[in-house]
Design a protein around this motif. Structure first.
Motif, PDB file in Angstrom:
ATOM      1  N   GLU A 197       0.826  -1.207   0.000  1.00 61.60           N
ATOM      2  CA  GLU A 197       0.000   0.000   0.000  1.00 61.60           C
ATOM      3  C   GLU A 197       0.864   1.262   0.000  1.00 61.60           C
ATOM      4  O   GLU A 197       0.610   2.211  -0.750  1.00 61.60           O
ATOM      5  N   HIS A 198       1.902   1.285   0.826  1.00 60.10           N
ATOM      6  CA  HIS A 198       2.782   2.452   0.883  1.00 60.10           C
ATOM      7  C   HIS A 198       3.545   2.628  -0.433  1.00 60.10           C
ATOM      8  O   HIS A 198       3.732   3.761  -0.904  1.00 60.10           O
ATOM      9  N   GLN A 199       3.978   1.525  -1.025  1.00 58.30           N
ATOM     10  CA  GLN A 199       4.653   1.615  -2.316  1.00 58.30           C
ATOM     11  C   GLN A 199       3.733   2.236  -3.367  1.00 58.30           C
ATOM     12  O   GLN A 199       4.149   3.101  -4.151  1.00 58.30           O
ATOM     13  N   TYR A 200       2.480   1.793  -3.358  1.00 59.33           N
ATOM     14  CA  TYR A 200       1.506   2.305  -4.327  1.00 59.33           C
ATOM     15  C   TYR A 200       1.248   3.796  -4.104  1.00 59.33           C
ATOM     16  O   TYR A 200       1.224   4.587  -5.050  1.00 59.33           O
ATOM     17  N   ARG A 201       1.039   4.187  -2.833  1.00 53.29           N
ATOM     18  CA  ARG A 201       0.723   5.592  -2.533  1.00 53.29           C
ATOM     19  C   ARG A 201       1.903   6.509  -2.814  1.00 53.29           C
ATOM     20  O   ARG A 201       1.725   7.642  -3.266  1.00 53.29           O
ATOM     21  N   LEU A 202       3.126   6.034  -2.541  1.00 57.40           N
ATOM     22  CA  LEU A 202       4.303   6.844  -2.845  1.00 57.40           C
ATOM     23  C   LEU A 202       4.424   7.049  -4.355  1.00 57.40           C
ATOM     24  O   LEU A 202       4.708   8.170  -4.821  1.00 57.40           O
ATOM     25  N   ALA A 203       4.210   5.998  -5.119  1.00 60.60           N
ATOM     26  CA  ALA A 203       4.246   6.119  -6.583  1.00 60.60           C
ATOM     27  C   ALA A 203       3.170   7.085  -7.071  1.00 60.60           C
ATOM     28  O   ALA A 203       3.399   7.879  -7.999  1.00 60.60           O
ATOM     29  N   GLU A 204       1.995   7.024  -6.444  1.00 58.02           N
ATOM     30  CA  GLU A 204       0.899   7.924  -6.805  1.00 58.02           C
ATOM     31  C   GLU A 204       1.281   9.385  -6.541  1.00 58.02           C
ATOM     32  O   GLU A 204       1.063  10.269  -7.373  1.00 58.02           O
ATOM     33  N   LEU A 205       1.874   9.649  -5.372  1.00 60.32           N
ATOM     34  CA  LEU A 205       2.302  11.004  -5.035  1.00 60.32           C
ATOM     35  C   LEU A 205       3.356  11.502  -6.021  1.00 60.32           C
ATOM     36  O   LEU A 205       3.301  12.651  -6.494  1.00 60.32           O
ATOM     37  N   ARG A 206       4.310  10.645  -6.349  1.00 60.11           N
ATOM     38  CA  ARG A 206       5.357  11.052  -7.294  1.00 60.11           C
ATOM     39  C   ARG A 206       4.800  11.291  -8.689  1.00 60.11           C
ATOM     40  O   ARG A 206       5.248  12.193  -9.407  1.00 60.11           O
ATOM     41  N   ASP A 207       3.816  10.485  -9.072  1.00 64.12           N
ATOM     42  CA  ASP A 207       3.197  10.652 -10.383  1.00 64.12           C
ATOM     43  C   ASP A 207       2.452  11.983 -10.476  1.00 64.12           C
ATOM     44  O   ASP A 207       2.510  12.673 -11.494  1.00 64.12           O
ATOM     45  N   LEU A 208       1.759  12.355  -9.393  1.00 61.59           N
ATOM     46  CA  LEU A 208       0.943  13.569  -9.406  1.00 61.59           C
ATOM     47  C   LEU A 208       1.749  14.836  -9.136  1.00 61.59           C
ATOM     48  O   LEU A 208       1.481  15.879  -9.712  1.00 61.59           O
ATOM     49  N   PHE A 209       2.739  14.743  -8.246  1.00 65.12           N
ATOM     50  CA  PHE A 209       3.446  15.946  -7.806  1.00 65.12           C
ATOM     51  C   PHE A 209       4.872  16.058  -8.336  1.00 65.12           C
ATOM     52  O   PHE A 209       5.513  17.091  -8.149  1.00 65.12           O
ATOM     53  N   GLY A 210       5.373  15.001  -8.976  1.00 69.42           N
ATOM     54  CA  GLY A 210       6.685  15.064  -9.611  1.00 69.42           C
ATOM     55  C   GLY A 210       7.801  15.433  -8.649  1.00 69.42           C
ATOM     56  O   GLY A 210       7.911  14.879  -7.553  1.00 69.42           O
ATOM     57  N   ASP A 211       8.625  16.419  -9.055  1.00 69.87           N
ATOM     58  CA  ASP A 211       9.785  16.815  -8.259  1.00 69.87           C
ATOM     59  C   ASP A 211       9.403  17.526  -6.972  1.00 69.87           C
ATOM     60  O   ASP A 211      10.287  17.790  -6.134  1.00 69.87           O
ATOM     61  N   THR A 212       8.132  17.832  -6.799  1.00 70.69           N
ATOM     62  CA  THR A 212       7.685  18.449  -5.541  1.00 70.69           C
ATOM     63  C   THR A 212       7.837  17.462  -4.384  1.00 70.69           C
ATOM     64  O   THR A 212       7.970  17.875  -3.230  1.00 70.69           O
ATOM     65  N   VAL A 213       7.798  16.158  -4.675  1.00 67.67           N
ATOM     66  CA  VAL A 213       8.039  15.135  -3.646  1.00 67.67           C
ATOM     67  C   VAL A 213       9.542  15.082  -3.389  1.00 67.67           C
ATOM     68  O   VAL A 213      10.329  14.740  -4.261  1.00 67.67           O
ATOM     69  N   LEU A 214       9.933  15.460  -2.180  1.00 67.98           N
ATOM     70  CA  LEU A 214      11.348  15.607  -1.859  1.00 67.98           C
ATOM     71  C   LEU A 214      11.996  14.268  -1.512  1.00 67.98           C
ATOM     72  O   LEU A 214      11.339  13.338  -1.060  1.00 67.98           O
ATOM     73  N   GLU A 215      13.301  14.235  -1.713  1.00 64.54           N
ATOM     74  CA  GLU A 215      14.114  13.106  -1.271  1.00 64.54           C
ATOM     75  C   GLU A 215      14.978  13.581  -0.103  1.00 64.54           C
ATOM     76  O   GLU A 215      15.414  14.723  -0.101  1.00 64.54           O
ATOM     77  N   PRO A 216      15.253  12.728   0.864  1.00 58.96           N
ATOM     78  CA  PRO A 216      14.799  11.344   0.954  1.00 58.96           C
ATOM     79  C   PRO A 216      13.385  11.235   1.521  1.00 58.96           C
ATOM     80  O   PRO A 216      12.922  12.133   2.223  1.00 58.96           O
ATOM     81  N   VAL A 217      12.730  10.128   1.207  1.00 62.08           N
ATOM     82  CA  VAL A 217      11.504   9.746   1.903  1.00 62.08           C
ATOM     83  C   VAL A 217      11.899   9.279   3.304  1.00 62.08           C
ATOM     84  O   VAL A 217      12.883   8.547   3.460  1.00 62.08           O
ATOM     85  N   ILE A 218      11.166   9.720   4.320  1.00 66.59           N
ATOM     86  CA  ILE A 218      11.511   9.374   5.702  1.00 66.59           C
ATOM     87  C   ILE A 218      10.779   8.089   6.095  1.00 66.59           C
ATOM     88  O   ILE A 218       9.549   8.052   6.155  1.00 66.59           O
ATOM     89  N   GLU A 219      11.556   7.037   6.320  1.00 65.29           N
ATOM     90  CA  GLU A 219      10.949   5.754   6.669  1.00 65.29           C
ATOM     91  C   GLU A 219      10.477   5.744   8.125  1.00 65.29           C
ATOM     92  O   GLU A 219      10.995   6.480   8.966  1.00 65.29           O
ATOM     93  N   GLU A 220       9.482   4.912   8.398  1.00 68.49           N
ATOM     94  CA  GLU A 220       8.976   4.765   9.763  1.00 68.49           C
ATOM     95  C   GLU A 220       9.971   3.927  10.563  1.00 68.49           C
ATOM     96  O   GLU A 220      10.159   2.747  10.308  1.00 68.49           O
ATOM     97  N   ARG A 221      10.605   4.561  11.526  1.00 71.12           N
ATOM     98  CA  ARG A 221      11.602   3.883  12.356  1.00 71.12           C
ATOM     99  C   ARG A 221      11.372   4.259  13.804  1.00 71.12           C
ATOM    100  O   ARG A 221      11.111   5.418  14.126  1.00 71.12           O
ATOM    101  N   VAL A 222      11.519   3.294  14.679  1.00 72.82           N
ATOM    102  CA  VAL A 222      11.202   3.499  16.089  1.00 72.82           C
ATOM    103  C   VAL A 222      12.142   4.513  16.735  1.00 72.82           C
ATOM    104  O   VAL A 222      11.780   5.183  17.706  1.00 72.82           O
ATOM    105  N   GLY A 223      13.320   4.687  16.178  1.00 75.54           N
ATOM    106  CA  GLY A 223      14.296   5.597  16.755  1.00 75.54           C
ATOM    107  C   GLY A 223      13.809   7.028  16.854  1.00 75.54           C
ATOM    108  O   GLY A 223      14.144   7.753  17.803  1.00 75.54           O
ATOM    109  N   LEU A 224      13.007   7.447  15.889  1.00 76.97           N
ATOM    110  CA  LEU A 224      12.515   8.822  15.892  1.00 76.97           C
ATOM    111  C   LEU A 224      11.620   9.066  17.099  1.00 76.97           C
ATOM    112  O   LEU A 224      11.754  10.071  17.803  1.00 76.97           O
ATOM    113  N   GLN A 225      10.705   8.129  17.367  1.00 79.83           N
ATOM    114  CA  GLN A 225       9.816   8.267  18.520  1.00 79.83           C
ATOM    115  C   GLN A 225      10.590   8.123  19.839  1.00 79.83           C
ATOM    116  O   GLN A 225      10.306   8.830  20.809  1.00 79.83           O
TER     117      GLN A 225
END
Length: 263
Positions: A197-225
């Motif tokens: 699902e996340h792969q699909y939604r990320l591809a959808e965002l990139r398709d619609l917004f192009g270079d407006t989607v910044l890199e890097p994508v921030i992965e869900e990691r327990v360290g942040l919390q």
């Protein structure tokens, strides 16, 4: 002074996590930074101070945008103790919610802009943690800002939410309410690379917004919390996912700072 609003249309996307990750990267890279907690929930305040503030806060600044008020509201954070650069903050307050009107008047929208113009402290970067809506407080932040950084998660409602937030920034600039404002881009947060699902939604965002989607994508990691829960900078967190997160936020901060050259 380069002012960046970190905003989102909906809660739960990790907007405060992105703000604090950027603040940690700024401290690590010796960029003098001010964080403004404009969210009445006050999560950035807890993350940076370890407790709610008992001093002059953002509600008083917005009520009385004078030099004395804003200078008294700025606190050094424990994060920057012994550091080579400043990381200060203006703490949040639940009392600021009374100013979060769905239809603010032009005078109210300019309150934060006026306050920041009157401060005597000097910073290279200002990060504004906005409430999870596009109401009055977020509009105040955008009116004072050079860039709008929109945070989204790779979910079903992400496209609509990101589109509305980016359009608001453009509309406020075109209307003259936020003359310096430009959309910086879209940060995709809490991404789980093994989720179809996340792969699909990320591809959808990139398709619609192009270079407006910044890199890097921030992965869900327990360290942040965990870092936030301990009220410590991500760059001092010793957990297993810390190194990857610090690299991502260092790269994201560079994108933020480099956008200053494209005014």
């Amino acid at each position: 002074m380069f002012i960046v609003s970190v905003c989102s249309l909906k809660g739960g996307v990790g907007k405060t996590s992105v703000t604090l990750g950027l603040a940690s990267a700024a401290l690590h890279q010796e960029v003098n930074t001010l964080v403004i907690d404009l969210d009445p929930q006050g999560d950035s305040t807890l993350g940076l101070l370890g407790e709610p503030a008992s001093t002059v806060d953002i509600a008083e600044v917005l009520s009385s945008p004078r030099t004395e008020t804003i200078d008294r509201s700025i606190l050094p954070t424990p994060w920057s103790a012994g550091a080579a650069s400043h990381l200060d903050m203006i703490p949040g307050s639940s009392r600021s919610s009374v100013m979060d009107s769905p239809a603010p008047n032009a005078k109210d929208v300019r309150r934060l802009h006026e306050a920041l113009d009157k401060r005597t402290h000097q910073y290279d970067l200002v990060l504004i943690d906005c409430p999870p809506s596009l109401n009055g407080l977020t509009q105040m932040a955008l009116a004072a800002s050079d860039r709008a950084l929109v945070v989204a998660e790779p979910g079903f409602f992400a496209v609509t939410a990101a589109d509305r937030a980016l359009k608001l920034a453009t509309e406020m600039h075109d209307a003259g309410t936020a003359p310096r404002l430009q959309p910086l881009g879209l940060v995709v947060n809490r991404y789980r690379p093994r989720s179809v699902e996340h792969q699909y939604r990320l591809a959808e965002l990139r398709d619609l917004f192009g270079d407006t989607v910044l890199e890097p994508v921030i992965e869900e990691r327990v360290g942040l919390q965990q870092a936030q829960g301990g009220a410590v900078p991500l760059h001092r967190y010793e957990g297993a996912s810390g190194k990857r997160l610090t690299q991502d936020f260092d790269a994201l901060l560079q994108t933020v700072l480099e956008s200053r050259q494209h005014s």
